[in-house]
Design a protein around this motif. Structure first.
Motif, PDB file in Angstrom:
ATOM      1  N   ASP A 183      -3.133   9.503  -7.261  1.00 21.82           N
ATOM      2  CA  ASP A 183      -3.905   8.184  -7.359  1.00 21.82           C
ATOM      3  C   ASP A 183      -3.088   6.912  -6.967  1.00 21.82           C
ATOM      4  O   ASP A 183      -2.256   6.815  -6.948  1.00 21.82           O
ATOM      5  N   SER A 184      -4.182   5.818  -6.573  1.00 27.69           N
ATOM      6  CA  SER A 184      -3.428   4.654  -5.938  1.00 27.69           C
ATOM      7  C   SER A 184      -4.261   3.162  -6.287  1.00 27.69           C
ATOM      8  O   SER A 184      -3.477   2.671  -6.149  1.00 27.69           O
ATOM      9  N   VAL A 185      -4.717   3.565  -7.484  1.00 28.71           N
ATOM     10  CA  VAL A 185      -5.709   2.555  -7.850  1.00 28.71           C
ATOM     11  C   VAL A 185      -6.282   3.068  -9.392  1.00 28.71           C
ATOM     12  O   VAL A 185      -6.086   3.419  -9.913  1.00 28.71           O
ATOM     13  N   ALA A 245      12.497  -7.811  -5.861  1.00 28.27           N
ATOM     14  CA  ALA A 245      11.352  -7.409  -5.616  1.00 28.27           C
ATOM     15  C   ALA A 245      10.609  -6.184  -4.943  1.00 28.27           C
ATOM     16  O   ALA A 245      10.730  -5.256  -5.433  1.00 28.27           O
ATOM     17  N   VAL A 246      10.902  -6.327  -3.144  1.00 26.31           N
ATOM     18  CA  VAL A 246      10.866  -4.881  -2.863  1.00 26.31           C
ATOM     19  C   VAL A 246      11.528  -3.576  -2.982  1.00 26.31           C
ATOM     20  O   VAL A 246      10.661  -2.852  -2.508  1.00 26.31           O
ATOM     21  N   ASN A 247      12.774  -3.816  -3.820  1.00 24.76           N
ATOM     22  CA  ASN A 247      12.882  -2.199  -3.815  1.00 24.76           C
ATOM     23  C   ASN A 247      12.037  -2.145  -5.196  1.00 24.76           C
ATOM     24  O   ASN A 247      12.208  -0.697  -5.110  1.00 24.76           O
ATOM     25  N   LEU A 248      11.538  -2.984  -6.550  1.00 32.14           N
ATOM     26  CA  LEU A 248      10.617  -2.220  -7.312  1.00 32.14           C
ATOM     27  C   LEU A 248      10.073  -1.634  -7.126  1.00 32.14           C
ATOM     28  O   LEU A 248       9.023  -0.820  -7.772  1.00 32.14           O
ATOM     29  N   ASP A 249       9.705  -2.495  -5.840  1.00 32.40           N
ATOM     30  CA  ASP A 249       8.299  -1.745  -4.945  1.00 32.40           C
ATOM     31  C   ASP A 249       8.406  -0.539  -4.666  1.00 32.40           C
ATOM     32  O   ASP A 249       7.189   0.221  -5.214  1.00 32.40           O
ATOM     33  N   ARG A 250       8.909  -0.193  -4.579  1.00 31.47           N
ATOM     34  CA  ARG A 250       9.418   1.161  -4.543  1.00 31.47           C
ATOM     35  C   ARG A 250       9.293   2.270  -5.021  1.00 31.47           C
ATOM     36  O   ARG A 250       8.713   3.368  -5.016  1.00 31.47           O
ATOM     37  N   PRO A 258       0.641  -0.695   0.345  1.00 31.25           N
ATOM     38  CA  PRO A 258      -0.299   0.200  -0.006  1.00 31.25           C
ATOM     39  C   PRO A 258       1.039   1.620   0.386  1.00 31.25           C
ATOM     40  O   PRO A 258       2.178   1.499   0.352  1.00 31.25           O
ATOM     41  N   ARG A 259       0.256   2.584  -0.215  1.00 36.40           N
ATOM     42  CA  ARG A 259       1.079   3.766  -0.590  1.00 36.40           C
ATOM     43  C   ARG A 259       1.018   3.727   1.336  1.00 36.40           C
ATOM     44  O   ARG A 259       0.411   3.650   2.120  1.00 36.40           O
ATOM     45  N   ASP A 260       2.944   4.673   1.383  1.00 40.46           N
ATOM     46  CA  ASP A 260       2.716   5.414   2.312  1.00 40.46           C
ATOM     47  C   ASP A 260       2.946   7.158   2.194  1.00 40.46           C
ATOM     48  O   ASP A 260       2.871   7.061   1.058  1.00 40.46           O
ATOM     49  N   SER A 261       3.599   7.372   3.860  1.00 39.43           N
ATOM     50  CA  SER A 261       2.990   8.805   4.132  1.00 39.43           C
ATOM     51  C   SER A 261       4.829   9.343   3.235  1.00 39.43           C
ATOM     52  O   SER A 261       4.246  10.269   2.819  1.00 39.43           O
ATOM     53  N   ILE A 262       5.618   8.296   1.912  1.00 45.43           N
ATOM     54  CA  ILE A 262       6.329   9.766   1.064  1.00 45.43           C
ATOM     55  C   ILE A 262       5.702   8.912  -0.129  1.00 45.43           C
ATOM     56  O   ILE A 262       6.981   9.567  -1.416  1.00 45.43           O
ATOM     57  N   THR A 263       4.874   8.816  -0.656  1.00 43.35           N
ATOM     58  CA  THR A 263       4.035   7.813  -2.181  1.00 43.35           C
ATOM     59  C   THR A 263       4.005   9.283  -2.029  1.00 43.35           C
ATOM     60  O   THR A 263       3.015  10.117  -1.734  1.00 43.35           O
ATOM     61  N   LEU A 264       4.414   9.565  -3.793  1.00 44.29           N
ATOM     62  CA  LEU A 264       3.813  10.367  -4.313  1.00 44.29           C
ATOM     63  C   LEU A 264       2.867  10.534  -5.198  1.00 44.29           C
ATOM     64  O   LEU A 264       2.866  11.609  -6.035  1.00 44.29           O
ATOM     65  N   LEU A 296       4.223  -6.619   3.776  1.00 47.32           N
ATOM     66  CA  LEU A 296       2.776  -6.790   3.375  1.00 47.32           C
ATOM     67  C   LEU A 296       2.483  -7.188   1.883  1.00 47.32           C
ATOM     68  O   LEU A 296       2.190  -6.644   2.029  1.00 47.32           O
ATOM     69  N   MET A 297       4.159  -7.081   1.757  1.00 41.59           N
ATOM     70  CA  MET A 297       3.641  -7.445  -0.059  1.00 41.59           C
ATOM     71  C   MET A 297       3.357  -8.736   0.184  1.00 41.59           C
ATOM     72  O   MET A 297       3.681  -9.866  -1.501  1.00 41.59           O
TER      73      MET A 297
END
Length: 552
Positions: free
Chosen positions: A174-176, A307-312, A165-171, A549-550
């Motif tokens: 939109d999210s979906v 994978a977690v870094n690609l997600d970031r 899910p998006r977090d506090s620093i997601t720029l 989370l993933m």
């Protein structure tokens, strides 16, 4: 009473029968052979309708994998009158082969293939290919169709926005992807036979993302087929243990005994150094605790870290400003980007795990030459107060002033230090400017609620360390001088020679930028560089959080 008892029994039987009937209705027909291919146009839609009803009730498909969006599935097939979209006359279309390829290679973009129905689809496709005779299994075709549709929608959403899910620093604003957008994407992709192009358009356009993805592909080609033994974590540095390490390095190609030369000790040392270089460890040639821990990571562990870094990367917006400052905390480096190019790259020192550098978005607005250091309250009471109470000369040694609530400097000898504690400390400690100042001779300010900033340091030798998580939260930068010169390069109010002259004279000045520059403090434990994976230590444990989370 007797009538009421009989009535209650009958009502229970009716209710039980109704529940049994509903349960029976939800059961899916697993096999329905259609001899006449022309009849598939009637039978397959019935089978698809059954699966849509089942999914509406259970939120999963028959392989028990949760679907991405029930309304999106229903809307997609409603527009097609429940007709099959991935097959024609019982034969899979080319787009289906493309979809299967992306599922089977989902790990190459940091996605877990299992959530896209890989197991069930592989089995179903094998059954379709193995079928003999003139009949076609309408149930199997419907199963494949709905699963592929859900797999496309899920993968499209994950490539666009990531799994976490998006977090506090997601720029991203939109999210979906909306249901209508997913339906339109899939309809167009099938019509144009362009699954690959559709997916690629959804991925981030950043160089960092594509460099990481390309390096991951090379890493997979190198290590996927290899097996390596785990080493004991409790060990004595004996010949037997050294042989185990040597064997482990041979298994991953870091030692080639066929072409080796010299003693086993020399081979071992060179092999350990080769491994340490590849996995971003201190290259001392010694198989110490940290090196052994990294050697014991599995291929799957490394793939998950990528994978977690690609997600970031998928949390970034579609584009960034023309110029900005980017700090990768676990990578211990800062880059200044300008017009798509890195114009400055610097080593940094970041917060220790107990005093982390926060992740944030801000704008750098000014820098100060020969700054004071206003010691944070937590450092004053936890570190400095005990030292002052033990050594009355501590303040003088550290060039510290004592400031009262009115901003006035007071004589430290007049302060009753023994009476103070974490519950009562009415002063502020301030370190005077100069070469001994912990901030060095330059500080770069940007607004944030954590009171952190970039700055020089009076202990520049620490930049040679491989492990550089040792500050109280601020980011110390090695190339502070180059950053200052870059920030004023187009500012007609200041000349570089003037700034250098002020520095040489030790003058305290604040330079307000005419145009502030965005700054992003981020957390990437894997990057791609020249086609090679660069893995960094998860110093704050952020990868562990993201993996949960993933569901990796």
């Amino acid at each position: 009473m007797k009538y009421k008892f009989v009535r209650d029994i009958l009502l229970c039987l009716v209710a039980s029968f109704a529940l049994f009937s509903c349960h029976q209705k939800r059961e899916l027909r697993k096999r329905e052979i259609v001899r006449d291919v022309k009849e598939l146009g009637e039978v397959v839609p019935e089978q698809i309708g059954e699966r849509l009803s089942y999914t509406a009730d259970n939120k999963t498909l028959e392989d028990k994998v949760p679907v991405h969006s029930v309304p999106a599935l229903q809307y997609f097939y409603q527009l097609a009158a429940n007709q099959a979209k991935w097959s024609v006359d019982g034969q899979l279309i080319p787009a289906a082969d493309s979809m299967l390829y992306f599922i089977d290679h989902a790990d190459e973009v940091g996605l877990p293939a299992g959530i896209y129905h890989q197991g069930a689809l592989d089995t179903a496709i094998q059954q379709l290919h193995a079928a003999t005779g003139s009949g076609k299994d309408a149930a199997l075709l419907a199963e494949v169709d709905v699963m592929m549709t859900d797999a496309f929608m899920k993968m499209a959403s994950h490539l666009r926005y990531g799994i976490a899910p998006r977090d506090s620093i997601t720029l991203r604003p939109d999210s979906v992807l909306t249901d209508s957008a997913l339906v339109q994407l899939l309809s167009t992709a099938i019509k144009d036979n362009n699954i690959a192009g559709t997916f690629h358009q959804l991925e981030p356009a950043y160089e960092g993302y594509h460099s990481l993805k390309a390096a991951l592909l090379n890493f997979k080609a190198k290590y996927q087929s290899l097996h390596w033994d785990s080493l004991p974590t409790a060990y004595v540095d004996t010949p037997a243990f050294k042989q185990l390490v040597l064997n482990r390095l041979v298994q991953t190609g870091h030692v080639d005994t066929a072409n080796g030369h010299g003693s086993d000790t020399a081979l071992l040392r060179e092999g350990v150094k080769a491994f340490q270089k590849e996995f971003c460890l201190f290259e001392d040639g010694q198989a110490g605790k940290k090196t052994i821990q990294v050697m014991n990571k599995s291929y799957h562990d490394w793939m998950i870290q990528a994978a977690v870094n690609l997600d970031r990367w998928r949390k970034w917006p579609d584009s960034l400003p023309n110029r900005y400052i980017f700090v990768n905390i676990p990578g211990y480096h800062m880059m200044v980007w300008d017009s798509g190019q890195v114009v400055l790259d610097s080593r940094v020192i970041v917060g220790a795990p107990r005093t982390r550098t926060p992740l944030l978005n801000s704008r750098l607005s000014n820098f100060v030459m020969y700054p004071y250091w206003r010691v944070p309250f937590s450092i004053s009471i936890k570190e400095m107060l005990p030292a002052i109470q033990k050594d009355p000369h501590y303040l003088a040694k550290k060039n510290l002033e004592v400031i009262d609530k009115d901003g006035n400097a007071v004589n430290p000898d007049s302060v009753p230090w023994k009476k103070f504690s974490k519950n009562y400390f009415p002063y502020v400690l301030r370190q005077m400017d100069g070469l001994e100042n912990s901030l060095g001779i330059m500080k770069f300010n940007f607004f944030n609620k954590y009171a952190v900033y970039l700055h020089d340091t009076n202990n520049r030798g620490l930049f040679r360390n491989s492990y550089r998580a040792m500050s109280h939260g601020c980011v110390r930068i090695q190339q502070w001088d180059s950053l200052a010169m870059y920030l004023i390069k187009d500012d007609k109010r200041f000349k570089r020679d003037s700034v250098r002259a002020w520095l040489d004279k030790g003058q305290k000045k604040q330079i307000d930028l005419s145009h502030s520059i965005p700054i992003y403090l981020r957390y990437y434990t894997a990057e791609g560089k020249d086609g090679q994976m660069m893995f960094y230590e998860d110093i704050y444990g952020e990868d562990k959080v993201l993996k949960k989370l993933m569901s990796l």
